[in-house]
Design a protein around this motif. Structure first.
Motif, PDB file in Angstrom:
ATOM      1  N   THR A  95       0.826  -1.198   0.000  1.00 32.37           N
ATOM      2  CA  THR A  95       0.000   0.000   0.000  1.00 32.37           C
ATOM      3  C   THR A  95       0.863   1.251   0.000  1.00 32.37           C
ATOM      4  O   THR A  95       2.006   1.231   0.444  1.00 32.37           O
ATOM      5  N   LEU A  96       0.304   2.315  -0.501  1.00 31.77           N
ATOM      6  CA  LEU A  96       0.885   3.650  -0.408  1.00 31.77           C
ATOM      7  C   LEU A  96      -0.209   4.575   0.099  1.00 31.77           C
ATOM      8  O   LEU A  96      -1.333   4.573  -0.417  1.00 31.77           O
ATOM      9  N   SER A  97       0.103   5.345   1.120  1.00 31.25           N
ATOM     10  CA  SER A  97      -0.887   6.281   1.658  1.00 31.25           C
ATOM     11  C   SER A  97      -1.052   7.452   0.698  1.00 31.25           C
ATOM     12  O   SER A  97      -0.218   7.686  -0.168  1.00 31.25           O
ATOM     13  N   PRO A  98      -2.128   8.224   0.833  1.00 36.63           N
ATOM     14  CA  PRO A  98      -2.289   9.391  -0.032  1.00 36.63           C
ATOM     15  C   PRO A  98      -1.209  10.431   0.253  1.00 36.63           C
ATOM     16  O   PRO A  98      -0.687  10.515   1.358  1.00 36.63           O
ATOM     17  N   GLY A  99      -0.894  11.202  -0.744  1.00 36.00           N
ATOM     18  CA  GLY A  99       0.105  12.262  -0.600  1.00 36.00           C
ATOM     19  C   GLY A  99      -0.466  13.577  -1.105  1.00 36.00           C
ATOM     20  O   GLY A  99      -1.596  13.648  -1.591  1.00 36.00           O
ATOM     21  N   LEU A 100       0.310  14.643  -0.997  1.00 39.94           N
ATOM     22  CA  LEU A 100      -0.152  15.967  -1.389  1.00 39.94           C
ATOM     23  C   LEU A 100       0.956  16.683  -2.139  1.00 39.94           C
ATOM     24  O   LEU A 100       2.125  16.614  -1.756  1.00 39.94           O
ATOM     25  N   THR A 101       0.582  17.357  -3.206  1.00 40.19           N
ATOM     26  CA  THR A 101       1.516  18.178  -3.951  1.00 40.19           C
ATOM     27  C   THR A 101       0.905  19.576  -4.104  1.00 40.19           C
ATOM     28  O   THR A 101      -0.305  19.702  -4.317  1.00 40.19           O
ATOM     29  N   LEU A 102       1.720  20.590  -3.933  1.00 36.74           N
ATOM     30  CA  LEU A 102       1.273  21.987  -3.991  1.00 36.74           C
ATOM     31  C   LEU A 102       2.205  22.793  -4.872  1.00 36.74           C
ATOM     32  O   LEU A 102       3.364  22.437  -5.055  1.00 36.74           O
ATOM     33  N   ASP A 103       1.692  23.929  -5.385  1.00 40.62           N
ATOM     34  CA  ASP A 103       2.529  24.899  -6.063  1.00 40.62           C
ATOM     35  C   ASP A 103       2.073  26.284  -5.637  1.00 40.62           C
ATOM     36  O   ASP A 103       0.873  26.552  -5.508  1.00 40.62           O
ATOM     37  N   ALA A 104       3.040  27.173  -5.422  1.00 44.95           N
ATOM     38  CA  ALA A 104       2.766  28.516  -4.899  1.00 44.95           C
ATOM     39  C   ALA A 104       2.153  29.419  -5.976  1.00 44.95           C
ATOM     40  O   ALA A 104       2.256  29.133  -7.171  1.00 44.95           O
ATOM     41  N   PRO A 105       1.526  30.516  -5.555  1.00 47.52           N
ATOM     42  CA  PRO A 105       0.960  31.445  -6.538  1.00 47.52           C
ATOM     43  C   PRO A 105       2.018  32.316  -7.219  1.00 47.52           C
ATOM     44  O   PRO A 105       1.692  33.135  -8.055  1.00 47.52           O
ATOM     45  N   LEU A 106       3.270  32.100  -6.868  1.00 48.45           N
ATOM     46  CA  LEU A 106       4.363  32.845  -7.493  1.00 48.45           C
ATOM     47  C   LEU A 106       5.279  31.882  -8.229  1.00 48.45           C
ATOM     48  O   LEU A 106       5.471  30.745  -7.812  1.00 48.45           O
ATOM     49  N   THR A 107       5.878  32.353  -9.312  1.00 53.68           N
ATOM     50  CA  THR A 107       6.832  31.540 -10.053  1.00 53.68           C
ATOM     51  C   THR A 107       8.228  31.810  -9.528  1.00 53.68           C
ATOM     52  O   THR A 107       8.428  32.629  -8.632  1.00 53.68           O
ATOM     53  N   ALA A 108       9.182  31.139 -10.109  1.00 48.01           N
ATOM     54  CA  ALA A 108      10.581  31.401  -9.774  1.00 48.01           C
ATOM     55  C   ALA A 108      10.947  32.808 -10.261  1.00 48.01           C
ATOM     56  O   ALA A 108      10.259  33.380 -11.114  1.00 48.01           O
ATOM     57  N   PRO A 109      12.007  33.384  -9.746  1.00 47.50           N
ATOM     58  CA  PRO A 109      12.401  34.727 -10.195  1.00 47.50           C
ATOM     59  C   PRO A 109      12.599  34.794 -11.705  1.00 47.50           C
ATOM     60  O   PRO A 109      13.219  33.923 -12.306  1.00 47.50           O
ATOM     61  N   ASN A 110      12.039  35.831 -12.313  1.00 50.08           N
ATOM     62  CA  ASN A 110      12.086  36.011 -13.756  1.00 50.08           C
ATOM     63  C   ASN A 110      13.164  37.048 -14.079  1.00 50.08           C
ATOM     64  O   ASN A 110      13.065  38.202 -13.667  1.00 50.08           O
TER      65      ASN A 110
END
Length: 172
Positions: free
Chosen positions: A122-137
């Motif tokens: 089994t593998l438990s559920p996981g979470l992935t997120l991304d911020a409202p900002l990008t890397a420096p441009n």
């Protein structure tokens, strides 16, 4: 016998004994189940009847090491914020052997059901997120761009291959 021959023979016997002990220890540890017999002998003797023989196996869950977050170029937050936790165990096993009286005679036959403990991953559920900002441009003098925040759930995984045998036979 020379002392070198005795020493060599003692070393060989020690290695054989260690290998035999390791083989028996790894086979017991590899199973990962605890046998559970169901004692029905007292009821059998008090009622003077043949009762089924029942036994089971209870698996021992073994947690694994999670993969951890992965850093991806262009993202401020790692790919897997909450990693999936792997757990390996097994489905419980069952062994049943019940007597069947013969129609023409005084003896007994038996019906048997054997459902051995099977591996379970089994593998438990996981979470992935991304911020409202990008890397420096670099085109905007190092200021980040705006983007929509992202969130995702890594689905749980359940893998197993259970099996069972049902059969009839002579004798108890």
């Amino acid at each position: 016998m020379k002392s070198t021959t005795r020493g060599t023979l003692a070393a060989v016997l020690t290695c054989v004994a260690a290998a035999a002990g390791a083989a028996s220890a790894t086979s017991a540890a590899a199973v990962g189940t605890v046998p559970v017999p169901v004692p029905l002998d007292g009821v059998e003797k008090s009622l003077n009847v043949e009762l089924p023989k029942i036994g089971g196996e209870i698996p021992l869950p073994m947690p694994g090491a999670p993969e951890g977050p992965r850093y991806v170029e262009g993202r401020l937050i790692p790919d897997r914020v909450i990693p999936q936790l792997p757990v390996s165990a097994g489905l419980p096993g069952l062994g049943l052997r019940a007597p069947l009286p013969e129609v023409l005679g005084d003896g007994f036959n038996h019906v048997g059901l054997d459902a051995p403990a099977s591996d379970l991953r089994t593998l438990s559920p996981g979470l992935t997120l991304d911020a409202p900002l990008t890397a420096p441009n670099p085109d905007r003098f190092g200021l980040p761009d705006l983007q929509l925040p992202q969130a995702g759930v890594l689905t749980p995984v359940l893998q197993t291959v259970p099996g069972a045998n049902l059969g009839l036979g002579q004798g108890l």
